[in-house]
Scaffold this motif. Structure first.
Motif, PDB file in Angstrom:
ATOM      1  N   GLY A  89      58.625  59.991   9.176  1.00  9.86           N
ATOM      2  CA  GLY A  89      58.154  58.638   8.906  1.00  9.86           C
ATOM      3  C   GLY A  89      57.219  58.528   7.724  1.00  9.86           C
ATOM      4  O   GLY A  89      56.531  57.511   7.556  1.00  9.86           O
ATOM      5  N   ILE A  90      57.185  59.563   6.853  1.00 12.05           N
ATOM      6  CA  ILE A  90      56.310  59.569   5.687  1.00 12.05           C
ATOM      7  C   ILE A  90      57.130  59.217   4.452  1.00 12.05           C
ATOM      8  O   ILE A  90      58.143  59.864   4.162  1.00 12.05           O
ATOM      9  CB  ILE A  90      55.648  60.950   5.508  1.00 12.05           C
ATOM     10  N   ALA A  91      56.713  58.201   3.718  1.00 12.08           N
ATOM     11  CA  ALA A  91      57.404  57.817   2.493  1.00 12.08           C
ATOM     12  C   ALA A  91      57.143  58.862   1.422  1.00 12.08           C
ATOM     13  O   ALA A  91      55.989  59.114   1.057  1.00 12.08           O
ATOM     14  CB  ALA A  91      56.923  56.447   2.021  1.00 12.08           C
ATOM     15  N   ALA A  92      58.194  59.489   0.918  1.00 17.83           N
ATOM     16  CA  ALA A  92      58.036  60.564  -0.056  1.00 17.83           C
ATOM     17  C   ALA A  92      59.167  60.516  -1.064  1.00 17.83           C
ATOM     18  O   ALA A  92      60.268  60.045  -0.770  1.00 17.83           O
ATOM     19  CB  ALA A  92      58.028  61.923   0.653  1.00 17.83           C
ATOM     20  N   ARG A  93      58.883  61.019  -2.275  1.00 17.76           N
ATOM     21  CA  ARG A  93      59.901  61.112  -3.310  1.00 17.76           C
ATOM     22  C   ARG A  93      59.596  62.308  -4.199  1.00 17.76           C
ATOM     23  O   ARG A  93      58.457  62.770  -4.292  1.00 17.76           O
ATOM     24  CB  ARG A  93      59.986  59.827  -4.135  1.00 17.76           C
ATOM     25  N   VAL A  94      60.624  62.804  -4.861  1.00 18.85           N
ATOM     26  CA  VAL A  94      60.474  63.945  -5.756  1.00 18.85           C
ATOM     27  C   VAL A  94      59.816  63.492  -7.057  1.00 18.85           C
ATOM     28  O   VAL A  94      60.172  62.445  -7.617  1.00 18.85           O
ATOM     29  CB  VAL A  94      61.843  64.589  -6.052  1.00 18.85           C
TER      30      VAL A  94
END
Length: 296
Positions: A159-164
């Motif tokens: 549920g953690i918003a993450a991106r490379v």
């Protein structure tokens, strides 16, 4: 999700106990072994004693970089209470130490958070900062893009918003919080950061290695997890030739509200008192789960 916030409180408690003379913990013993180092770290208070023995092999490919165990003893009798996985304990307590520092020092706790590295420490720090600070977005950078993608997917599943973060310079400019969790011996991001950035440098623990640019160290306000250890192991500061009178240990901040301006760097090299706090926290969890008829 593991409770990093309560563990960061336990870290603060053990720091206060050391200030009061209720905790004993010598500097860790480091023994070179082929391809790495063996570290031994004992600590004790009036309730439990622990000995953490770990190996660190930065070049491991098919095995974890950190391996070992933590022996937990009853301080009054010496009776063995538990054997804990050192890799997991180290990840959790290090993330909790960084979280405590960020709670006390970070100007903008909302993020974005840039995590450099995609291993155990990167994963733990992302979870800890999202839980303890309310970070809304995590940027992940890694030398191997596939590992960064894997961590982004794992965090997304929690549920953690993450991106490379494919553009390191752009990510460093955007982030209000940066965690370096690599085995690199050279700086891993450029000194093009926000004026209010908080950097937790956790990956390197030898005097030759530095993850943070010297120029940033030279102009930032500097803090460490343990001052005596940092003076001989914190390569980020040693390579920059810092005046150690500029460097403040975390324990001095527990009951103060420092007024800060400009970048802040918190350097952690690790200490047995944090393993003691982590073991106490783990034993408390075990007692709670045993009371519910569960197993740890």
């Amino acid at each position: 999700m593991f409770d990093y916030f309560s563990l960061s409180d336990a870290i603060a408690d053990v720091l206060r106990a050391r200030l009061a003379g209720r905790v004993a913990a010598p500097e860790r013993l480091a023994v070179p072994v082929p391809g790495g180092v063996l570290l031994s770290m004992p600590a004790a208070d009036d309730t439990i004693a622990i000995v953490k023995n770990i190996t660190v092999h930065p070049q491991n490919k098919d095995l974890p970089v950190i391996q070992g165990e933590v022996l937990v003893l009853d301080a009054a009798t010496g009776r063995k209470l538990a054997v804990l996985d050192a890799r997991e304990l180290t990840a959790r307590r290090t993330a909790a130490v960084s979280l405590l520092a960020a709670r006390l020092l970070a100007a903008d706790k909302r993020g974005p958070l840039l995590v450099i590295g995609a291993g155990v420490q990167a994963r733990a720090h992302a979870a800890a900062f999202c839980q303890g600070l309310g970070v809304r977005e995590v940027l992940v950078a890694s030398r191997t893009r596939a590992r960064a993608v894997a961590l982004v997917l794992e965090l997304g599943g929690q549920g953690i918003a993450a991106r490379v973060a494919d553009d390191m310079a752009a990510a460093a400019r955007e982030a209000s919080l940066i965690v370096t969790a690599t085995t690199s011996r050279e700086p891993v991001f450029p000194d093009g950061v926000r004026d209010d950035v908080f950097v937790a440098a956790v990956g390197s623990f030898t005097p030759e290695a530095a993850e943070v640019p010297i120029s940033l160290v030279s102009r930032a306000t500097l803090f460490v997890d343990d001052l005596p250890s940092a003076r001989v192991e914190a390569g980020d500061f040693l390579r920059a030739g810092v005046n150690w009178e500029r460097v403040m240990p975390l324990e001095r901040l527990l009951d103060a509200s420092p007024r800060l301006s400009g970048p802040v760097i918190f350097k952690t090299v690790g200490h047995a008192i944090f393993d003691l706090a982590g073991a106490r926290h783990a034993m408390g969890e075990r007692r709670e789960e045993d009371a519910r008829g569960e197993t740890l």
